[in-house]
Design a protein around this motif. Structure first.
Motif, PDB file in Angstrom:
ATOM      1  N   LEU A 186     -49.003 -39.387 -38.847  1.00 37.37           N
ATOM      2  CA  LEU A 186     -48.668 -38.133 -38.176  1.00 37.37           C
ATOM      3  C   LEU A 186     -47.168 -37.901 -38.093  1.00 37.37           C
ATOM      4  N   MET A 187     -46.388 -38.988 -38.021  1.00 40.28           N
ATOM      5  CA  MET A 187     -44.936 -38.855 -37.923  1.00 40.28           C
ATOM      6  C   MET A 187     -44.267 -38.562 -39.258  1.00 40.28           C
ATOM      7  N   TYR A 188     -44.902 -38.923 -40.336  1.00 41.77           N
ATOM      8  CA  TYR A 188     -44.272 -38.834 -41.661  1.00 41.77           C
ATOM      9  C   TYR A 188     -43.754 -37.424 -41.978  1.00 41.77           C
ATOM     10  N   PRO A 189     -44.545 -36.347 -41.794  1.00 41.64           N
ATOM     11  CA  PRO A 189     -44.005 -35.008 -42.102  1.00 41.64           C
ATOM     12  C   PRO A 189     -42.785 -34.652 -41.255  1.00 41.64           C
ATOM     13  N   SER A 190     -42.770 -35.062 -39.990  1.00 38.00           N
ATOM     14  CA  SER A 190     -41.618 -34.754 -39.136  1.00 38.00           C
ATOM     15  C   SER A 190     -40.362 -35.440 -39.628  1.00 38.00           C
ATOM     16  N   LEU A 191     -40.509 -36.636 -40.162  1.00 41.46           N
ATOM     17  CA  LEU A 191     -39.358 -37.338 -40.719  1.00 41.46           C
ATOM     18  C   LEU A 191     -38.805 -36.590 -41.923  1.00 41.46           C
ATOM     19  N   LEU A 192     -39.692 -36.059 -42.742  1.00 38.51           N
ATOM     20  CA  LEU A 192     -39.247 -35.285 -43.908  1.00 38.51           C
ATOM     21  C   LEU A 192     -38.521 -34.019 -43.459  1.00 38.51           C
ATOM     22  N   VAL A 193     -39.070 -33.346 -42.450  1.00 41.38           N
ATOM     23  CA  VAL A 193     -38.424 -32.136 -41.931  1.00 41.38           C
ATOM     24  C   VAL A 193     -37.072 -32.481 -41.309  1.00 41.38           C
ATOM     25  N   GLY A 194     -36.967 -33.678 -40.723  1.00 45.24           N
ATOM     26  CA  GLY A 194     -35.718 -34.092 -40.105  1.00 45.24           C
ATOM     27  C   GLY A 194     -34.644 -34.518 -41.079  1.00 45.24           C
ATOM     28  N   ALA A 201     -38.701 -42.409 -45.527  1.00 45.85           N
ATOM     29  CA  ALA A 201     -39.670 -42.041 -44.495  1.00 45.85           C
ATOM     30  C   ALA A 201     -40.892 -42.952 -44.529  1.00 45.85           C
ATOM     31  N   LEU A 202     -41.229 -43.478 -45.710  1.00 42.13           N
ATOM     32  CA  LEU A 202     -42.341 -44.426 -45.807  1.00 42.13           C
ATOM     33  C   LEU A 202     -42.066 -45.695 -45.019  1.00 42.13           C
ATOM     34  N   TRP A 203     -40.786 -46.006 -44.797  1.00 39.86           N
ATOM     35  CA  TRP A 203     -40.420 -47.168 -44.001  1.00 39.86           C
ATOM     36  C   TRP A 203     -40.226 -46.794 -42.530  1.00 39.86           C
ATOM     37  N   GLU A 204     -39.551 -45.658 -42.277  1.00 38.18           N
ATOM     38  CA  GLU A 204     -39.240 -45.299 -40.910  1.00 38.18           C
ATOM     39  C   GLU A 204     -40.476 -44.880 -40.117  1.00 38.18           C
ATOM     40  N   ALA A 205     -41.469 -44.272 -40.785  1.00 42.78           N
ATOM     41  CA  ALA A 205     -42.674 -43.841 -40.064  1.00 42.78           C
ATOM     42  C   ALA A 205     -43.405 -45.025 -39.412  1.00 42.78           C
ATOM     43  N   PRO A 206     -43.759 -46.068 -40.172  1.00 40.47           N
ATOM     44  CA  PRO A 206     -44.400 -47.220 -39.499  1.00 40.47           C
ATOM     45  C   PRO A 206     -43.470 -47.938 -38.539  1.00 40.47           C
ATOM     46  N   TYR A 207     -42.159 -47.896 -38.795  1.00 39.19           N
ATOM     47  CA  TYR A 207     -41.213 -48.554 -37.897  1.00 39.19           C
ATOM     48  C   TYR A 207     -41.193 -47.845 -36.543  1.00 39.19           C
ATOM     49  N   TYR A 208     -41.072 -46.514 -36.568  1.00 40.94           N
ATOM     50  CA  TYR A 208     -41.097 -45.754 -35.318  1.00 40.94           C
ATOM     51  C   TYR A 208     -42.442 -45.917 -34.611  1.00 40.94           C
ATOM     52  N   ALA A 209     -43.533 -45.900 -35.384  1.00 42.48           N
ATOM     53  CA  ALA A 209     -44.859 -46.043 -34.782  1.00 42.48           C
ATOM     54  C   ALA A 209     -45.005 -47.392 -34.089  1.00 42.48           C
ATOM     55  N   MET A 211     -42.528 -49.327 -32.955  1.00 44.41           N
ATOM     56  CA  MET A 211     -41.639 -49.404 -31.800  1.00 44.41           C
ATOM     57  C   MET A 211     -42.157 -48.579 -30.627  1.00 44.41           C
ATOM     58  N   ALA A 212     -42.891 -47.500 -30.918  1.00 42.99           N
ATOM     59  CA  ALA A 212     -43.459 -46.690 -29.848  1.00 42.99           C
ATOM     60  C   ALA A 212     -44.686 -47.362 -29.248  1.00 42.99           C
ATOM     61  N   PHE A 213     -45.603 -47.825 -30.075  1.00 40.60           N
ATOM     62  CA  PHE A 213     -46.831 -48.438 -29.561  1.00 40.60           C
ATOM     63  C   PHE A 213     -46.544 -49.743 -28.830  1.00 40.60           C
ATOM     64  N   THR A 214     -45.592 -50.510 -29.330  1.00 44.56           N
ATOM     65  CA  THR A 214     -45.238 -51.761 -28.654  1.00 44.56           C
ATOM     66  C   THR A 214     -44.289 -51.542 -27.488  1.00 44.56           C
ATOM     67  N   ASN A 215     -43.930 -50.288 -27.233  1.00 46.83           N
ATOM     68  CA  ASN A 215     -43.031 -49.955 -26.116  1.00 46.83           C
ATOM     69  C   ASN A 215     -41.698 -50.673 -26.230  1.00 46.83           C
ATOM     70  N   THR A 216     -41.168 -50.768 -27.441  1.00 46.60           N
ATOM     71  CA  THR A 216     -39.924 -51.510 -27.661  1.00 46.60           C
ATOM     72  C   THR A 216     -38.707 -50.604 -27.573  1.00 46.60           C
ATOM     73  N   GLY A 217     -38.632 -49.572 -28.405  1.00 47.57           N
ATOM     74  CA  GLY A 217     -37.520 -48.632 -28.287  1.00 47.57           C
ATOM     75  C   GLY A 217     -36.429 -48.782 -29.323  1.00 47.57           C
ATOM     76  N   PHE A 218     -36.556 -49.712 -30.263  1.00 49.75           N
ATOM     77  CA  PHE A 218     -35.564 -49.815 -31.333  1.00 49.75           C
ATOM     78  C   PHE A 218     -35.694 -48.621 -32.270  1.00 49.75           C
ATOM     79  N   THR A 219     -34.569 -48.164 -32.808  1.00 49.58           N
ATOM     80  CA  THR A 219     -34.578 -47.102 -33.810  1.00 49.58           C
ATOM     81  C   THR A 219     -33.916 -47.616 -35.081  1.00 49.58           C
ATOM     82  N   PRO A 220     -34.421 -47.239 -36.260  1.00 47.50           N
ATOM     83  CA  PRO A 220     -33.883 -47.777 -37.514  1.00 47.50           C
ATOM     84  C   PRO A 220     -32.666 -47.038 -38.041  1.00 47.50           C
ATOM     85  N   ASN A 221     -32.287 -45.913 -37.409  1.00 44.89           N
ATOM     86  CA  ASN A 221     -31.171 -45.109 -37.896  1.00 44.89           C
ATOM     87  C   ASN A 221     -30.083 -45.029 -36.822  1.00 44.89           C
ATOM     88  N   PRO A 222     -28.826 -44.897 -37.230  1.00 44.24           N
ATOM     89  CA  PRO A 222     -27.726 -44.865 -36.259  1.00 44.24           C
ATOM     90  C   PRO A 222     -27.811 -43.711 -35.274  1.00 44.24           C
TER      91      PRO A 222
END
Length: 487
Positions: A186-194, A201-209, A211-222
């Motif tokens: 579900l996040m993948y299209p938003s990453l493309l729009v962003g 985006a194939l890497w950042e989508a599962p990474y964000y997912a 970090m969100a589900f595990t309640n961690t909060g790390f982001t892969p981009n500056p």
């Protein structure tokens, strides 16, 4: 005359050596089984310490940093603890400091840490012993109810029955995989729009997912969430993943089995969902009232964006750690409210930290019952026994003590404002990941203190207490009653 071959025949192992090796293997298996089942809480602590050691070593490797040089030990250790404890606090810029290898290590680490202390220990015990015996089932069940690790008789009506532990472990693994995969899609299209490239985006989508589900909060981009500041769908998906991760695996298990049959839900599931939703809306309304006129946060935005971002902040302060604003610019009143929400945290046996929403619910029900003059604490036609109330009080007392000691220590080391230090310490204890700026600028000794606070917060106060006192002693006599003056 045929010449005999000079090649000696192959020798088979002697029967004595084979028996010795077999006995050694059996003994090693028995020792491993004993270690994993004798003291569940202590074994869980050892598992987490071993994981932190392993990931610290991996993150100190030159290949783990974007510059190709070894990361300082204190930063590698802090990141490893924050990763395994699914906290999200960091002393380095996550988007620029780590290489793709380092980010993959962190990605794997947060998913391992999200499985929970005792649940992961149970799986290791299952691997060693080849089966889940009664003691191993008690270990796994303890992740669904702290009373199982704390001691005392096992009540089959508590949260998840022993016979259902195998299904619970399957739920942990499958729910993590399915939810993260679904959120990533579900996040993948938003990453493309962003503006993210399709391959990245194939890497950042599962990474964000993750970090969100595990309640961690790390982001892969500056830039963090800045590119998605007004992408409400993307931020809503993050809140959904955070909510599913924070309610806990036992609640997910109950929802999966009972669907919308609310009356069939366990008392734990009802208290978790009601308290979580209530705190989310109360927190959003309070942040809206406190920050609507702050130009450094929401004051320069339109009405809809201010409302949405206020509720987003409320959801993230529960344990997630994502933020669309600079939390260091919040009003002092909002910092206090955020600290309170972080201290409560999420649900038991979840990826969230804090004292847990069920602890708050039990204490609130106890106060309400006392005010009404009821002889027992009741909720939804069920009576909550006194030992649950004692554990809830112990959790709050231990948590408050840890936060107080860490705050005093870090404040003395950093000389920073106490309010900012308290915010970061509670964020560490509750494994949230939000920061007022104290953590990144803290000296090395303060970083070690915060790392220890994260570890104690993730392991849990009840588990920590059970690890210190692994054996439970029964008292065969009762002392005379005397009532001290209270209040």
């Amino acid at each position: 005359m045929t010449q005999m071959s000079s090649i000696p025949p192959e020798r088979s192992p002697s029967p004595g050596l084979a028996r010795t090796m077999q006995a050694f293997a059996v003994r090693a298996r028995d020792v491993g089984r004993e270690v994993t089942t004798a003291s569940p809480a202590r074994f869980a602590v050892l598992v987490f310490l071993a994981l932190i050691t392993l990931f610290t070593v991996l993150l100190t490797l030159p290949i783990a940093s974007a510059s190709g040089t070894a990361t300082a030990f204190v930063d590698a250790l802090f990141t490893a603890v924050s990763t395994i404890c699914v906290t999200g606090l960091t002393t380095v810029d996550m988007g620029t400091h780590w290489s793709p290898f380092g980010l993959i290590v962190i990605y794997v680490g947060v998913n391992v840490g999200a499985m929970g202390v005792l649940t992961f220990a149970s799986i290791l015990g299952l691997v060693i012993s080849k089966r889940l015996g009664l003691r191993a089932k008690l270990i796994a069940a303890s992740d669904t109810n702290p009373l199982r690790a704390h001691g005392g008789p096992v009540n089959e009506g508590q949260t998840v029955r022993l016979g259902e532990v195998g299904s619970l472990l399957s739920t942990v693994a499958l729910s993590t995989l399915i939810i993260e995969a679904g959120i990533a899609v579900l996040m993948y299209p938003s990453l493309l729009v962003g503006g993210v490239s399709p391959l990245r985006a194939l890497w950042e989508a599962p990474y964000y997912a993750a970090m969100a589900f595990t309640n961690t909060g790390f982001t892969p981009n500056p830039e963090g969430l800045t590119p998605f500041l007004h992408d409400y769908f993307f931020l809503t998906m993050m809140m959904l993943a955070v909510f599913l991760g924070s309610i806990g695996f036992p609640v997910i298990y109950t929802l999966w089995r009972q669907r919308w049959h609310v009356r069939a839900w366990s008392l734990h599931a009802k208290l978790t969902i009601i308290t979580t939703v209530l705190l989310f809306f109360v927190g959003g309304v309070v942040f809206l009232g406190l920050e609507f006129d702050n130009p450094q946060t929401f004051g320069d935005r339109n009405a809809w964006d201010t409302i949405f971002q206020s509720f987003f902040l409320s959801g993230m302060t529960r344990s997630a750690g994502f933020s669309t604003i600079d939390t260091g610019q919040l009003h002092g009143s909002s910092v206090i409210v955020g600290s309170m929400l972080m201290f409560v945290g999420g649900g038991s046996a979840s990826t969230a930290g804090g004292i847990k929403v069920t602890t708050l619910a039990v204490l609130a029900l106890a106060v309400w019952s006392e005010a009404k003059g009821r002889p027992s604490v009741q909720a939804f036609g069920r009576r909550i026994p006194s030992d649950v109330q004692r554990v809830a009080l112990a959790v709050v007392a231990w948590g408050a003590t840890i936060v107080a000691v860490s705050t005093v220590t870090v404040a003395q080391m950093t000389k920073a404002p106490v309010g900012d230090v308290l915010f970061d310490v509670i964020s560490a204890f509750a494994t949230v990941g939000l920061s007022s700026g104290v953590t990144e600028a803290a000296p090395d000794p303060a970083k070690y203190v915060l790392a220890a606070t994260m570890l104690m917060g993730r392991i849990g106060t009840v588990t920590l207490a059970a690890a210190v006192a692994a054996t439970s002693r029964s008292q065969l006599y009762s002392l005379p009653v005397e009532r001290p003056i209270v209040g």
